[in-house]
Design an enzyme around this catalytic site. Structure first.
Site, short mmCIF file in Angstrom:
data_model
loop_
_atom_site.label_atom_id
_atom_site.label_comp_id
_atom_site.label_asym_id
_atom_site.label_seq_id
_atom_site.Cartn_x
_atom_site.Cartn_y
_atom_site.Cartn_z
N TRP A 81 60.88 23.46 12.02
CA TRP A 81 60.64 24.37 13.13
C TRP A 81 59.19 24.80 13.23
CZ3 TRP A 81 63.19 24.74 17.34
CH2 TRP A 81 64.54 24.37 17.35
N ASP B 43 58.49 33.51 13.58
CA ASP B 43 59.74 33.01 14.13
C ASP B 43 60.83 33.33 13.10
OD1 ASP B 43 61.95 31.57 14.94
OD2 ASP B 43 60.92 29.65 15.10
N LYS C 268 71.92 32.29 16.21
CA LYS C 268 72.17 32.18 14.77
C LYS C 268 72.91 33.42 14.25
CE LYS C 268 69.07 28.77 14.96
NZ LYS C 268 69.38 27.34 14.87
#
Length: 364
Positions: A106, A178, A202
Site C-alpha cells: 500500500w 494511511d 476494514k
C-alpha cells in the site's frame, strides 16, 4: 443459517450487533418512515446521524479541537491522489517534494500515485530483492530538508507489517498516515500527525466511505487542479456536505462507533486485539509447518499473512477451512499464501476456531 467466521481483509466483518440494528432500522429509521438510504443528506434526520458520528469518532480517538474530521468518497487508492493534491501547495517549490517510507504494497501504491503530482522521494524501503518483512530502521531514512510532508502506511494490509512508533521528522514537516487497516484498533496520539486517513471497509463500515482527520493549518493548500469535491478546505467549510456524501456508509460507521464505545473504547479493543494476535501468532510459530515471514517487532495485529511449508497443500487447506466455516483465508494474489484479518469485529472465538483448525490440519 450456518455460523461462519469471515477473515476477509476488506470489505470485512462488521459487528453483528451493528448489522442487526441496521436491519431493524432498514425501512424506518427512528419513526421517520424512511430508510437512511432515502434521506436527504441535508435533512435534520441525517444531519443528526452525521453529527453523532463525528462526535463519537472524535471521542474514541481523542481528536484535538484543531483537527477537522471529514467524510469523503474514494477509498484508500483515491486518497493516494487526493493527499498530494491537497498538500503539495505547502511547498514553495513546484513540484513539491514528498518523502515516502515503503513498507509494503500500500505504501508502494501511494508512492507511485503521488509521483504523478509531486516529486516523490523514496526515503526508505527494502533492499533490492527483499520482500516487505520489516520497517527500515529510522536512522537509515533519507529524509528531504524541504519535504511538504512524510507519508507512511502504519499498517500494511497485504504484507502484515505494522508501525509501533511515530517517526521523528525534521522541523515541522507533517506526517501523513494511511491507517486504513488498523484505525480504531489501538490507541493513537492524533496530535503527532498532520493527516490521518482511512478507508472504512476494514474496521469501520462498508466500502465507499473514507475518513480524513486533518489539522486545520493544513487546509487551504490544494493545487489548482484538485477537484473541488476533494479539496479538504471546501469539504471542511461545508461539514462534509459540499456534495452528497456516502450517507449509508456514514450511518453504519456511526453505529460502529457506538458499538466500540459500548465495548470500552479503543483502549479496551487494543487489549483484545493484542490477545487475539498473540493467540494466532503462537499457533503459527509452534512448529515449521506454517511460516510468518514478518519480523516479530513489526508484526501486524490486524492482518496476519502466513504460508504452508508445503504449498501444494494450499487448496486442501482452504477447502477444509471453508468446510469449518472459516472463510476468506486465501492470501492476496500478489504475495500468495494465506492471510487472516482479525479486525475489531472478529471475536476471539473466531481466532480460537482458526487455531484449532491450524493444529488439526498440521497434525493430519
Amino acid at each position: 443459517m450456518t455460523h461462519v467466521y469471515n477473515f476477509s481483509a476488506g470489505p470485512a466483518v462488521l459487528p453483528r450487533e451493528v448489522l442487526e440494528q441496521a436491519a431493524a432500522e432498514m425501512l424506518d429509521w427512528h419513526g421517520s418512515g424512511m430508510s437512511v438510504m432515502e434521506m436527504s443528506h441535508r435533512g435534520p434526520e441525517f444531519i443528526s446521524i452525521y453529527e453523532d458520528a463525528v462526535r463519537n469518532l472524535r471521542d474514541l480517538l481523542g481528536v484535538p479541537a484543531n483537527y477537522k474530521i471529514l467524510f469523503l468518497q474514494g477509498g484508500g487508492i483515491g486518497e493516494n491522489a487526493i493527499v498530494p493534491l491537497n498538500l503539495a501547495g505547502l511547498s514553495m517549490a513546484q513540484p513539491a517534494t514528498v518523502d515516502f517510507v515503503r513498507t509494503g504494497s500500500w505504501s508502494t501504491k501511494s508512492f507511485q500515485e503521488a509521483a504523478r503530482y509531486v516529486q516523490a522521494n523514496l526515503a526508505a524501503g527494502p533492499r533490492a530483492g527483499e520482500g516487505y518483512t520489516s520497517i527500515p530502521p529510522q536512522e537509515s531514512w533519507q529524509l528531504s530538508k524541504d519535504a511538504a510532508y512524510l507519508h507512511i502506511c502504519t499498517n500494511e494490509t497485504i504484507d502484515g507489517v505494522e508501525f509501533n512508533f511515530v517517526p521523528t521528522v525534521q522541523g515541522d514537516t507533517p506526517i501523513v498516515a494511511d491507517m486504513s487497516s488498523h484505525i480504531l484498533s489501538r490507541r493513537v496520539d492524533v496530535s503527532k500527525y498532520g493527516v490521518i486517513f482511512a478507508g472504512a471497509q476494514k474496521n469501520i463500515g462498508p466500502a465507499g466511505l473514507t475518513i480524513v482527520i486533518v489539522r486545520e493549518d493544513l487546509l487551504g493548500h490544494a493545487l489548482p487542479i484538485c477537484p473541488s469535491a476533494f479539496d479538504w478546505k471546501i469539504v471542511a467549510d461545508h461539514d462534509s456536505m459540499y456534495n452528497t456524501p456516502p450517507t449509508y456508509g456514514i450511518y453504519i460507521a456511526g453505529l460502529t462507533f457506538q458499538w466500540l464505545q459500548k465495548q470500552g473504547g479503543v483502549a479496551a479493543m487494543e487489549q483484545r486485539n493484542i490477545e487475539k494476535a498473540r493467540l494466532l501468532y503462537d499457533a503459527l510459530d509452534a512448529d515449521d509447518f506454517y511460516q510468518n515471514r514478518v519480523a516479530p517487532d513489526c508484526r501486524s495485529r490486524m492482518n496476519i499473512p502466513f504460508f504452508l511449508r508445503d504449498e501444494s497443500l494450499n487448496d486442501k487447506f482452504l477447502a477444509g477451512a471453508k468446510a469449518r466455516g472459516l472463510l476468506q483465508l486465501k492470501g492476496h494474489k500478489s504475495v500468495g499464501g494465506m492471510r487472516a484479518s482479525i479486525y475489531n469485529a472478529m471475536p476471539i472465538e473466531g481466532v480460537q476456531a482458526l487455531v484449532d483448525y491450524l493444529n488439526e490440519f498440521a497434525g493430519r
